[in-house]
Scaffold this active site. Structure first.
Site, short mmCIF file in Angstrom:
data_model
loop_
_atom_site.label_atom_id
_atom_site.label_comp_id
_atom_site.label_asym_id
_atom_site.label_seq_id
_atom_site.Cartn_x
_atom_site.Cartn_y
_atom_site.Cartn_z
N HIS A 184 0.75 -1.42 -0.08
CA HIS A 184 -0.31 0.05 0.00
C HIS A 184 0.86 0.84 -0.05
O HIS A 184 0.37 2.33 -0.76
CB HIS A 184 -1.19 0.31 1.10
CG HIS A 184 -1.72 1.45 1.50
ND1 HIS A 184 -2.70 1.32 0.93
CD2 HIS A 184 -1.44 2.59 1.53
CE1 HIS A 184 -3.46 2.67 1.26
NE2 HIS A 184 -3.11 2.68 1.84
N GLU A 185 1.24 0.92 1.13
CA GLU A 185 2.43 2.62 1.01
C GLU A 185 3.77 2.76 -0.29
O GLU A 185 4.16 3.61 -0.65
CB GLU A 185 3.23 2.49 2.32
CG GLU A 185 2.20 2.32 3.67
CD GLU A 185 1.28 3.13 3.45
OE1 GLU A 185 1.35 4.52 2.77
OE2 GLU A 185 0.72 3.21 4.43
N HIS A 207 1.91 4.60 -2.70
CA HIS A 207 1.72 5.77 -1.94
C HIS A 207 3.00 7.05 -2.82
O HIS A 207 3.16 8.02 -3.32
CB HIS A 207 1.74 6.02 -0.59
CG HIS A 207 -0.10 6.52 -0.40
ND1 HIS A 207 -1.13 6.95 -0.68
CD2 HIS A 207 -0.46 5.35 0.60
CE1 HIS A 207 -1.70 6.63 -0.48
NE2 HIS A 207 -2.14 5.94 0.64
N GLU A 225 -4.81 7.70 -3.29
CA GLU A 225 -4.71 6.68 -2.27
C GLU A 225 -5.45 5.90 -3.55
O GLU A 225 -5.26 4.31 -3.16
CB GLU A 225 -6.37 6.20 -1.46
CG GLU A 225 -6.80 5.45 -0.57
CD GLU A 225 -5.58 4.92 0.33
OE1 GLU A 225 -4.86 5.79 0.90
OE2 GLU A 225 -6.06 4.36 1.06
#
Ligand code: ZN
Length: 505
Positions: A265-266, A269, A295
């Site tokens: 997920h990160e 980003h 997101e």
């Protein structure tokens, strides 16, 4: 004009640098700082925020924009300079319209609200948080009153996180999503099931986990000369500069999925933060354009890539080598099924991909009701519990797993939650378009070739920074407005393909 433009660029570079310093202080506080450093850090951060605010609201900047705007109107509207003037004006207006005493009160209420929230959670007693929340609602109304031109009061809150998005637009989209997800969850969900059907469970030391996570991230495009990975309590990614990206993750010694999926997920980003065009650096246009688009990038890597059959096929032998026991006994189909199982549950941050948006829709409905006065703060806990039953069919045992679970409202963050779901919707729209362009993407992922995917995202999304507002960016890439059905189609097809849902409904 060239002199004034140079002046604007110099001012934007300073503001951009101050923003980087703020991000660095925050990263350090969440990863490295000893607890004793907190009081001094609070002072340093407050000073930096004051300097930032003074730069942002400088009357000289306002005069400069007045002088530049007629010139900018003559330029190619897609040029960096025209967009720079437009965003600088927008940021300036947002900053100058909030009186200094209200800004100070908002900052104070944030600290007090978070303190009250911590105490209320420790005592499992909503009444200890009640007054702080009522204060936040009141302050949000005063904040909204600083602006005109918004059709619905909540629009002013949304606009801080998702520029240009309106309540009128969001309400029907979220209703459509809710009405499709509730039956989908009841068809595919199993309240008794463990997360990821128990895959990734075992005893894994932090060093083993970190090496395994770095091995995966390295294959995806993590560059050790430009990126870091550090442990923290609530994972986040911070783009200090495009060549200085800080990822964080959390290690649960009993469940490797926590570190793995938060890192994926990160990473999404981080890639966005790292990917803006060099020409935009230190202009403030190099920032991500909105939390929803941000997101979309994290969810795309975490879920659309990270929970795909192709990724599972690539991942499985790797994990068997790096984290023995984490996925033992599973074949590709078994892992693919496990990571897509659906478990209605109480806590948003632990929710699976299918149930997650219902947690967000509940918060959106409650925020709207709090702001339009149809729901009083005292009635919030009961409304929360009712919503969890209505949307997810789960009974809330107490406020810690219920209305007190998220920090956001204590800090005055309202209008923020919808961006998580926007990320899923935008991500699915981009994923559709991406798959049109990269017909071979599944085979590439299965072979561990992530460069074409990464490059597509850089070309279409990352390099623009925030040059194009979210709506315009989405239109430019997909030719479409924000839509719900690509996400629903993606989800239904995957659940059926992974054998989680008996037939695609
Ligand atoms: Zn995120």
């Amino acid at each position: 004009m060239s002199e004034q433009l140079a002046d604007l660029r110099r001012r934007m570079a300073e503001i951009s640098d101050l923003g980087s310093l703020g991000a660095l202080l925050f990263w350090d506080q969440q990863t490295m700082m000893p607890p004793g450093g907190a009081p001094a850090r609070a002072e340093a951060a407050a000073t930096l925020a004051r300097v930032f605010h003074a730069r942002e609201t400088s009357p000289d900047l306002g005069a400069l924009l007045d002088a530049l705007e007629p010139w900018a109107a003559e330029q190619d509207p897609d040029s960096d300079d025209a967009r720079l003037v437009w965003w600088a004006r927008r940021d300036y207006e947002k900053a100058v319209r909030v009186p200094e005493d209200l800004a100070a009160e908002l900052t104070r209420a944030k600290a007090l609200g978070q303190q009250a929230w911590i105490e209320a959670r420790a005592a499992a007693d909503f009444s200890l948080f009640r007054d702080a929340l009522a204060r936040q609602v009141d302050l949000r109304h005063r904040y909204i009153a600083c602006f005109d031109g918004f059709e619905h009061p909540y629009d002013a809150l949304l606009d801080d996180f998702e520029p240009g998005l309106t309540t009128a637009e969001l309400r029907p989209l979220f209703a459509e999503l809710r009405d499709a997800l509730v039956p989908l969850v009841s068809a595919a969900g199993d309240v008794e099931q463990e997360r990821n059907a128990g895959a990734f469970k075992g005893e894994f030391d932090v060093v083993t986990q970190k090496l395994a996570v770095l091995d995966v991230l390295g294959a995806l495009g993590y560059d050790p000369d430009r990126w870091r990975l550090d442990p923290t309590l609530h994972p986040f990614a911070s783009g200090i500069a495009p060549d200085d990206v800080r990822l964080t993750t959390r290690y649960d010694e009993h469940d490797f999925a926590v570190a793995l999926y938060s890192a994926l997920h990160e990473f999404g980003h981080g890639l966005y933060e790292a990917g803006s065009d060099r020409a935009l650096w230190r202009t403030t246009l190099d920032d991500p354009v909105s939390l929803g688009v941000h997101e979309s990038q994290s969810r795309l890597w975490e879920n659309m890539v990270g929970r795909s059959r192709a990724f599972c096929a690539w991942l499985l032998p790797r994990l068997n080598a790096t984290v023995p026991g984490a996925v033992a006994g599973l074949d590709t189909a078994g892992l693919y099924h496990a990571v897509n199982t659906v478990q209605p549950s109480l806590v948003r941050t632990e929710a699976d991909e299918t149930t997650y948006n219902l947690h967000i829709i509940l918060r959106f409905e409650l925020e709207l009701a709090l702001m339009d006065g149809s729901l009083g703060v005292d009635d919030l806990p009961a409304a929360w519990d009712e919503g969890m039953d209505r949307l997810l069919g789960v009974q809330v045992p107490g406020p810690v797993e219920g209305v007190l679970q998220d920090v956001h409202w204590s800090a005055g963050l309202m209008g923020y939650f919808p961006t998580y779901t926007l990320g899923n919707l935008i991500g699915a729209q981009l994923w559709d378009r991406l798959r049109d362009d990269l017909a071979d993407v599944d085979a590439q992922i299965e072979r561990g070739e992530f460069a074409p995917l990464r490059e597509w995202l850089r070309e279409h999304v990352h390099r623009h920074g925030r040059k194009f507002p979210p709506r315009e960016l989405l239109r430019r890439i997909t030719g479409e407005e924000l839509r719900v059905d690509p996400f629903l189609r993606y989800l239904r097809e995957k659940l059926a393909d992974a054998g989680v849902l008996a037939t695609a409904t």
